[in-house]
Design a protein around this motif. Structure first.
Motif, short mmCIF file in Angstrom:
data_model
loop_
_atom_site.label_atom_id
_atom_site.label_comp_id
_atom_site.label_asym_id
_atom_site.label_seq_id
_atom_site.Cartn_x
_atom_site.Cartn_y
_atom_site.Cartn_z
N ALA A 84 29.78 38.24 52.55
CA ALA A 84 30.72 37.39 51.81
C ALA A 84 30.05 36.86 50.54
N PRO A 85 30.84 36.47 49.53
CA PRO A 85 30.25 35.90 48.32
C PRO A 85 29.41 34.66 48.64
N SER A 86 28.23 34.60 48.06
CA SER A 86 27.35 33.45 48.26
C SER A 86 27.94 32.22 47.59
N ILE A 102 23.86 31.61 35.91
CA ILE A 102 23.94 32.30 37.20
C ILE A 102 25.18 33.19 37.24
N LEU A 103 26.31 32.68 36.78
CA LEU A 103 27.55 33.46 36.80
C LEU A 103 27.48 34.67 35.88
N ARG A 104 26.77 34.54 34.75
CA ARG A 104 26.66 35.69 33.86
C ARG A 104 25.91 36.84 34.52
N HIS A 105 24.94 36.49 35.38
CA HIS A 105 24.13 37.53 36.02
C HIS A 105 24.62 37.87 37.44
N GLN A 108 29.71 37.56 41.16
CA GLN A 108 30.36 37.63 42.46
C GLN A 108 30.23 36.33 43.26
N VAL A 109 29.37 35.40 42.84
CA VAL A 109 29.14 34.20 43.65
C VAL A 109 30.30 33.23 43.50
N GLU A 110 30.45 32.37 44.50
CA GLU A 110 31.39 31.25 44.43
C GLU A 110 30.59 30.06 43.90
N LEU A 111 30.83 29.70 42.65
CA LEU A 111 29.99 28.72 41.96
C LEU A 111 30.71 27.39 41.82
N HIS A 112 30.07 26.34 42.30
CA HIS A 112 30.55 24.98 42.13
C HIS A 112 29.49 24.18 41.38
N PRO A 130 36.01 29.20 32.43
CA PRO A 130 36.34 30.56 31.96
C PRO A 130 35.59 31.66 32.71
N LEU A 131 34.48 31.30 33.35
CA LEU A 131 33.68 32.27 34.10
C LEU A 131 34.05 32.29 35.58
#
Length: 257
Positions: A84-86, A102-105, A108-112, A130-131
């Motif tokens: 699953a997405p980290s 982190i999102l640019r690289h 696929q992660v779930e970023l908060h 936007p990311l």
């Protein structure tokens, strides 16, 4: 600009010249820089980890040393075996520079991301939404949605770690133009590290990680705080970036102690 102490006067002047729409704008921006306004606040952006992030006036300017925090997070994510997405959290996010990198690289992660300072939250939303990132307002973990409890694989933290008395010795562009809440880490600079070491345990996934920026001088103390809370710790130092982070893995059985 060099006469008032701008170390990279020529490079900064070139950026200001390229950014200005006309001569009055250029004159005004040069004057602001000579008065100590951070270059990034004048330009409205900062270079960080190979990209640009929006930086509004009154928001903490991301430092190059914090790229080490990003690098270590990406190493852990590349080694993450979960299908699953980290879930990654950029805590005390400021402009959201760490989360954006982190999102640019690792899109696929779930970023908060979370911060207590309203202008930082507004700025982080401009950089992260936007990311595909999610930004929350509040004090540390109180800002996060409860659905994240027990699910965070990587908690990337650039919490304030400047001792209160040391703030007055900082350059004016930080001391005057960045919010004290983004700098002041308490009497020894480690108040937030103590809180995160205790409060973070309930939010991490099993074998989840905290990566926390600190200074080279404070690294042993930060490591000790996390180790005492039940984490397995190691310190990473980059001379090139002049950065130091402590990487702490949640040891099985720590939750609920």
């Amino acid at each position: 600009m060099r006469s008032v102490g701008c170390v990279f006067a020529e490079e900064e002047a070139a950026l200001l010249l390229a950014d200005a729409a006309n001569t009055p704008d250029l004159s005004r921006n040069i004057q602001c820089r000579m008065e100590g306004v951070p270059l990034e606040h004048i330009l409205g952006w900062a270079e960080f980890a190979g990209g640009r992030v929006v930086v509004e006036p009154g928001v903490f300017v991301p430092r190059r040393r914090t790229e080490l925090l990003v690098n270590e997070a990406l190493v852990l994510l590349r080694n993450d075996p979960l299908p699953a997405p980290s879930v990654v959290v950029d805590l005390c996010c400021g402009s959201g520079a760490v989360g954006a990198a982190i999102l640019r690289h690792a899109p696929q992660v779930e970023l908060h991301a979370a911060d207590i300072e309203p202008s930082a939250v507004r700025c982080a939303r401009r950089n992260l939404e936007p990311l595909g990132g999610h930004v929350h307002a509040g004090d540390l973990f109180e800002a996060l949605p409860t659905v994240l409890r027990g699910r965070i694989q990587v908690l990337a933290v650039n919490a304030p770690y400047v001792p209160t008395e040391a703030i007055r010795t900082m350059p004016a562009e930080a001391r005057v133009y960045e919010p004290a809440v983004s700098l002041d880490g308490g009497s020894d600079g480690l108040d937030f590290h103590r809180r995160i070491s205790v409060e973070g345990i309930q939010w991490l996934a099993p074998d989840g990680y905290v990566i926390i920026e600190t200074s080279q001088r404070q690294a042993d103390s930060t490591s000790g705080i996390l180790a005492a809370a039940g984490f397995a710790v190691r310190t990473v130092r980059s001379e090139e970036l002049d950065g130091t982070v402590v990487v702490a893995r949640l040891v099985a059985g720590t939750v609920g102690r």
